[in-house]
Design a protein around this motif. Structure first.
Motif: not given
Length: 308
Positions: A167-174, A150-153, A277-279, A248-250
């Protein structure tokens, strides 16, 4: 009984935004317990739920480094914003982020890792930079996310330079799908996280202590209405559902398209990505979050300096 001091009242005023007498009463009612006093004020409708518990006032930069299935975010603090705009400091933060990518992402591991340009540890390199730049600095936080496939955006808000900002953000998507399309939706979700600061990815992952505290506040608020217990219970259930939707994000309304929740937007993106896709993870670092800096009277400082 705990003595309620003027300093305690002042602290509660700053944290809650409530008036002095209300703060004094809240502390007296809760035997000086600051957090309980805040909840008491909220239950009475005197303090807002989203009032910050402390002032954010540290300077420096958030840095991000990524490599497809892995990304890291670091926070390096300085005393002033002038240093954050210094090229040497920016190079240092960028370098620390790159080094952090080869570690487990913990502050301890990053601090002990070798900084290639100096041949010393990151910790010692920062110490050397203090002498060169002339201002105290520290590596305060660091975190890493990774996925097998996947990716880590990533996303930087209020960018000062490439991959550097406030401000920094990471989000992992499988996902096994198209990585470019996956990264595109990932960046949008990262921007959403920057804007909304969700507490967890899913409602069931919200910290139980946080949820319980909110529930207790809602119960006290509902009791103020004087309604029967059965009605109060339904009121609290409804407010808790709304609370989870908001944190909650989703389940949050997607800032890019408010007609969809983030979860629904992820489902929509699966068509373009070509696979489920799974967060699986998210990290949001706001510069100076939770750090209180002593306030000063700048005009008085200038006047004092002018007098020599």
């Amino acid at each position: 009984m705990t003595e309620i001091t003027a300093a305690m009242v002042k602290e509660l005023r700053e944290k809650s935004g409530a008036g002095m007498m209300d703060c004094k009463k809240a502390l007296a009612e809760n035997n000086g317990d600051m957090e309980a006093a805040i909840d008491w004020l909220r239950a009475k409708g005197i303090a807002k739920a989203d009032k910050k518990s402390g002032r954010t006032a540290a300077e420096g930069l958030i840095g991000i480094s990524s490599a497809g299935t892995k990304a890291v975010v670091v926070e390096v603090n300085s005393e002033t914003d002038f240093v954050a705009r210094n090229d040497a400091f920016q190079d240092l933060v960028r370098g620390v982020a790159q080094v952090a990518l080869s570690t487990d992402g913990s502050v301890e591991a990053v601090g002990a890792a070798t900084y290639p340009a100096s041949g010393k540890s990151v910790r010692d390199t920062i110490k050397d930079a203090i002498a060169t730049i002339g201002e105290n600095m520290s590596l305060r936080r660091s975190a890493l996310l990774s996925v097998e496939d996947g990716v880590v955006a990533t996303y930087i808000h209020n960018a000062a330079a490439d991959n550097l900002g406030k401000l920094g953000v990471l989000v992992a998507l499988k996902s096994t799908g198209n990585k470019d399309a996956l990264n595109a939706i990932g960046r949008q979700i990262a921007m959403h996280i920057a804007a909304t600061a969700p507490l967890a990815i899913r409602a069931e992952e919200v910290d139980a202590a946080v949820a319980e505290r909110e529930k207790n506040v809602f119960i006290e608020q509902a009791r103020e209405s004087g309604k029967p217990d059965a009605i109060i219970e339904k009121m609290v259930e409804g407010r808790m559902r709304k609370f989870f939707e908001e944190v909650a994000l989703l389940s949050q309304a997607f800032v890019i398209n408010p007609d969809l929740t983030v979860g629904a937007a992820v489902k929509e993106a699966e068509k373009e990505v070509g696979a489920p896709i799974e967060v699986t993870g998210m990290i949001r670092l706001l510069l100076g979050e939770g750090v209180e800096k002593e306030e000063s009277d700048f005009a008085a400082e200038v006047a004092a300096a002018a007098k020599g």
